[in-house]
Design a protein around this motif. Structure first.
Motif, PDB file in Angstrom:
ATOM      1  N   ILE A  30     -36.805   1.728  26.962  1.00  0.00           N
ATOM      2  CA  ILE A  30     -38.022   1.601  27.763  1.00  0.00           C
ATOM      3  C   ILE A  30     -39.217   1.290  26.874  1.00  0.00           C
ATOM      4  CG2 ILE A  30     -39.663   2.858  29.229  1.00  0.00           C
ATOM      5  CD1 ILE A  30     -37.217   4.348  30.382  1.00  0.00           C
ATOM      6  N   HIS A  31     -39.320   2.005  25.761  1.00  0.00           N
ATOM      7  CA  HIS A  31     -40.430   1.784  24.828  1.00  0.00           C
ATOM      8  C   HIS A  31     -40.393   0.367  24.275  1.00  0.00           C
ATOM      9  CE1 HIS A  31     -42.760   1.986  21.093  1.00  0.00           C
ATOM     10  NE2 HIS A  31     -43.493   2.849  21.770  1.00  0.00           N
ATOM     11  N   CYS A  32     -39.219  -0.101  23.882  1.00  0.00           N
ATOM     12  CA  CYS A  32     -39.101  -1.455  23.323  1.00  0.00           C
ATOM     13  C   CYS A  32     -39.480  -2.515  24.347  1.00  0.00           C
ATOM     14  CB  CYS A  32     -37.684  -1.704  22.824  1.00  0.00           C
ATOM     15  SG  CYS A  32     -37.264  -0.783  21.339  1.00  0.00           S
ATOM     16  N   ILE A  33     -39.161  -2.275  25.605  1.00  0.00           N
ATOM     17  CA  ILE A  33     -39.485  -3.245  26.651  1.00  0.00           C
ATOM     18  C   ILE A  33     -40.967  -3.202  27.000  1.00  0.00           C
ATOM     19  CG2 ILE A  33     -39.123  -3.831  29.087  1.00  0.00           C
ATOM     20  CD1 ILE A  33     -36.188  -2.823  28.667  1.00  0.00           C
ATOM     21  N   THR A  34     -41.507  -2.006  27.164  1.00  0.00           N
ATOM     22  CA  THR A  34     -42.890  -1.893  27.646  1.00  0.00           C
ATOM     23  C   THR A  34     -43.931  -1.987  26.539  1.00  0.00           C
ATOM     24  OG1 THR A  34     -42.820   0.528  27.559  1.00  0.00           O
ATOM     25  CG2 THR A  34     -42.223  -0.528  29.658  1.00  0.00           C
ATOM     26  N   ILE A  42     -32.741  -8.330  18.546  1.00  0.00           N
ATOM     27  CA  ILE A  42     -32.771  -8.336  20.015  1.00  0.00           C
ATOM     28  C   ILE A  42     -34.149  -8.717  20.556  1.00  0.00           C
ATOM     29  CG2 ILE A  42     -30.878  -6.679  20.265  1.00  0.00           C
ATOM     30  CD1 ILE A  42     -33.045  -4.572  21.003  1.00  0.00           C
ATOM     31  N   GLN A  43     -35.025  -9.225  19.690  1.00  0.00           N
ATOM     32  CA  GLN A  43     -36.372  -9.576  20.130  1.00  0.00           C
ATOM     33  C   GLN A  43     -36.375 -10.663  21.199  1.00  0.00           C
ATOM     34  OE1 GLN A  43     -39.368  -8.057  19.526  1.00  0.00           O
ATOM     35  NE2 GLN A  43     -37.948  -6.530  18.726  1.00  0.00           N
ATOM     36  N   ALA A  44     -35.492 -11.637  21.085  1.00  0.00           N
ATOM     37  CA  ALA A  44     -35.433 -12.696  22.098  1.00  0.00           C
ATOM     38  C   ALA A  44     -35.030 -12.108  23.447  1.00  0.00           C
ATOM     39  CB  ALA A  44     -34.454 -13.790  21.678  1.00  0.00           C
ATOM     40  N   ASP A  58     -43.803  -4.782  38.525  1.00  0.00           N
ATOM     41  CA  ASP A  58     -42.555  -4.031  38.468  1.00  0.00           C
ATOM     42  C   ASP A  58     -42.731  -2.725  37.707  1.00  0.00           C
ATOM     43  OD1 ASP A  58     -41.265  -6.169  39.785  1.00  0.00           O
ATOM     44  OD2 ASP A  58     -40.967  -7.199  37.892  1.00  0.00           O
ATOM     45  N   THR A  59     -41.772  -1.839  37.876  1.00  0.00           N
ATOM     46  CA  THR A  59     -41.833  -0.522  37.243  1.00  0.00           C
ATOM     47  C   THR A  59     -40.553  -0.286  36.452  1.00  0.00           C
ATOM     48  OG1 THR A  59     -43.085   0.284  39.150  1.00  0.00           O
ATOM     49  CG2 THR A  59     -42.127   1.943  37.707  1.00  0.00           C
ATOM     50  N   ILE A  60     -40.691   0.293  35.280  1.00  0.00           N
ATOM     51  CA  ILE A  60     -39.536   0.732  34.503  1.00  0.00           C
ATOM     52  C   ILE A  60     -39.809   2.169  34.078  1.00  0.00           C
ATOM     53  CG2 ILE A  60     -40.420  -0.354  32.401  1.00  0.00           C
ATOM     54  CD1 ILE A  60     -37.406  -0.746  31.619  1.00  0.00           C
ATOM     55  N   THR A  61     -38.907   3.065  34.441  1.00  0.00           N
ATOM     56  CA  THR A  61     -39.121   4.489  34.189  1.00  0.00           C
ATOM     57  C   THR A  61     -37.877   5.129  33.596  1.00  0.00           C
ATOM     58  OG1 THR A  61     -38.425   5.038  36.443  1.00  0.00           O
ATOM     59  CG2 THR A  61     -40.790   4.765  36.075  1.00  0.00           C
ATOM     60  N   HIS A  62     -38.096   6.300  33.003  1.00  0.00           N
ATOM     61  CA  HIS A  62     -36.999   7.088  32.441  1.00  0.00           C
ATOM     62  C   HIS A  62     -36.384   7.970  33.517  1.00  0.00           C
ATOM     63  CE1 HIS A  62     -35.255  10.643  30.409  1.00  0.00           C
ATOM     64  NE2 HIS A  62     -34.768   9.704  29.617  1.00  0.00           N
ATOM     65  N   ILE A  63     -35.080   8.086  33.468  1.00  0.00           N
ATOM     66  CA  ILE A  63     -34.360   9.014  34.329  1.00  0.00           C
ATOM     67  C   ILE A  63     -33.239   9.622  33.488  1.00  0.00           C
ATOM     68  CG2 ILE A  63     -32.830   7.201  35.230  1.00  0.00           C
ATOM     69  CD1 ILE A  63     -32.800   8.783  37.901  1.00  0.00           C
ATOM     70  N   PHE A  64     -33.036  10.914  33.611  1.00  0.00           N
ATOM     71  CA  PHE A  64     -31.940  11.546  32.892  1.00  0.00           C
ATOM     72  C   PHE A  64     -30.611  11.080  33.476  1.00  0.00           C
ATOM     73  CE2 PHE A  64     -35.459  14.441  32.104  1.00  0.00           C
ATOM     74  CZ  PHE A  64     -35.362  14.579  30.730  1.00  0.00           C
ATOM     75  N   ARG A  65     -29.572  11.084  32.651  1.00  0.00           N
ATOM     76  CA  ARG A  65     -28.251  10.631  33.123  1.00  0.00           C
ATOM     77  C   ARG A  65     -27.808  11.372  34.369  1.00  0.00           C
ATOM     78  NH1 ARG A  65     -24.556  11.095  28.039  1.00  0.00           N
ATOM     79  NH2 ARG A  65     -26.278  12.343  27.312  1.00  0.00           N
ATOM     80  N   GLU A  66     -28.153  12.639  34.442  1.00  0.00           N
ATOM     81  CA  GLU A  66     -27.767  13.428  35.613  1.00  0.00           C
ATOM     82  C   GLU A  66     -28.449  12.926  36.876  1.00  0.00           C
ATOM     83  OE1 GLU A  66     -27.314  15.875  31.943  1.00  0.00           O
ATOM     84  OE2 GLU A  66     -28.907  14.640  32.750  1.00  0.00           O
ATOM     85  N   GLY A  67     -29.565  12.238  36.724  1.00  0.00           N
ATOM     86  CA  GLY A  67     -30.307  11.729  37.862  1.00  0.00           C
ATOM     87  C   GLY A  67     -29.659  10.529  38.522  1.00  0.00           C
ATOM     88  N   ASN A  68     -28.779   9.866  37.807  1.00  0.00           N
ATOM     89  CA  ASN A  68     -28.062   8.734  38.391  1.00  0.00           C
ATOM     90  C   ASN A  68     -26.702   8.618  37.724  1.00  0.00           C
ATOM     91  OD1 ASN A  68     -27.140   6.453  39.606  1.00  0.00           O
ATOM     92  ND2 ASN A  68     -29.002   5.280  39.286  1.00  0.00           N
ATOM     93  N   GLN A  69     -25.808   9.472  38.136  1.00  0.00           N
ATOM     94  CA  GLN A  69     -24.495   9.497  37.513  1.00  0.00           C
ATOM     95  C   GLN A  69     -23.670   8.258  37.826  1.00  0.00           C
ATOM     96  OE1 GLN A  69     -22.520  13.249  38.154  1.00  0.00           O
ATOM     97  NE2 GLN A  69     -23.570  14.101  36.394  1.00  0.00           N
ATOM     98  N   VAL A  70     -23.964   7.598  38.926  1.00  0.00           N
ATOM     99  CA  VAL A  70     -23.240   6.365  39.240  1.00  0.00           C
ATOM    100  C   VAL A  70     -23.533   5.318  38.166  1.00  0.00           C
ATOM    101  CG1 VAL A  70     -22.894   4.528  40.920  1.00  0.00           C
ATOM    102  CG2 VAL A  70     -23.310   6.852  41.711  1.00  0.00           C
TER     103      VAL A  70
END
Length: 113
Positions: A30-34, A42-44, A58-70
């Motif tokens: 997220i940090h590298c993107i925002t 991987i800069q390109a 658009d929005t990019i946010t952090h979510i813990f793995r448990e928040g979206n196990q799928v």
């Protein structure tokens, strides 16, 4: 990252999305993107992702793995596959379907002990 970039572009085009909300369990990604930065090789890809994600729309946010196990399960599977694979709702494995149902009802999940 390259796969992430491809998937974002695929969904924007296929679904005709005008606004995206991307969640990731990687605060570094997220940090590298925002904010920029990250490994030079991987800069390109990062520039391509920034181009696809209009940060004012658009929005990019952090979510813990448990928040979206799928998503976590699918990402883990992705490491094991050597080719692109897409599930339809009819051929989703039982474990995936059960996690989708848990997520749909807003029930909490706990990572395996």
């Amino acid at each position: 990252m390259v796969i992430f970039s491809y998937i974002v572009e695929l969904y924007i085009k296929r679904l005709g999305l005008s606004v995206l909300w991307v969640e990731s369990d990687s605060t570094l990604a997220i940090h590298c993107i925002t904010k920029g930065g990250g490994p030079w090789h991987i800069q390109a890809t990062l520039r391509h992702i920034r181009h696809l994600l209009a940060m004012d729309r658009d929005t990019i946010t952090h979510i813990f793995r448990e928040g979206n196990q799928v998503a976590d399960l699918l990402a883990s599977e992705g490491w094991d596959r050597r080719y692109y694979y897409e599930y339809s709702s009819q051929d989703l494995p039982r474990r995936h379907r059960s996690l989708v149902q848990i997520d749909r009802f807003g029930l909490p999940t706990v990572r395996g002990l």
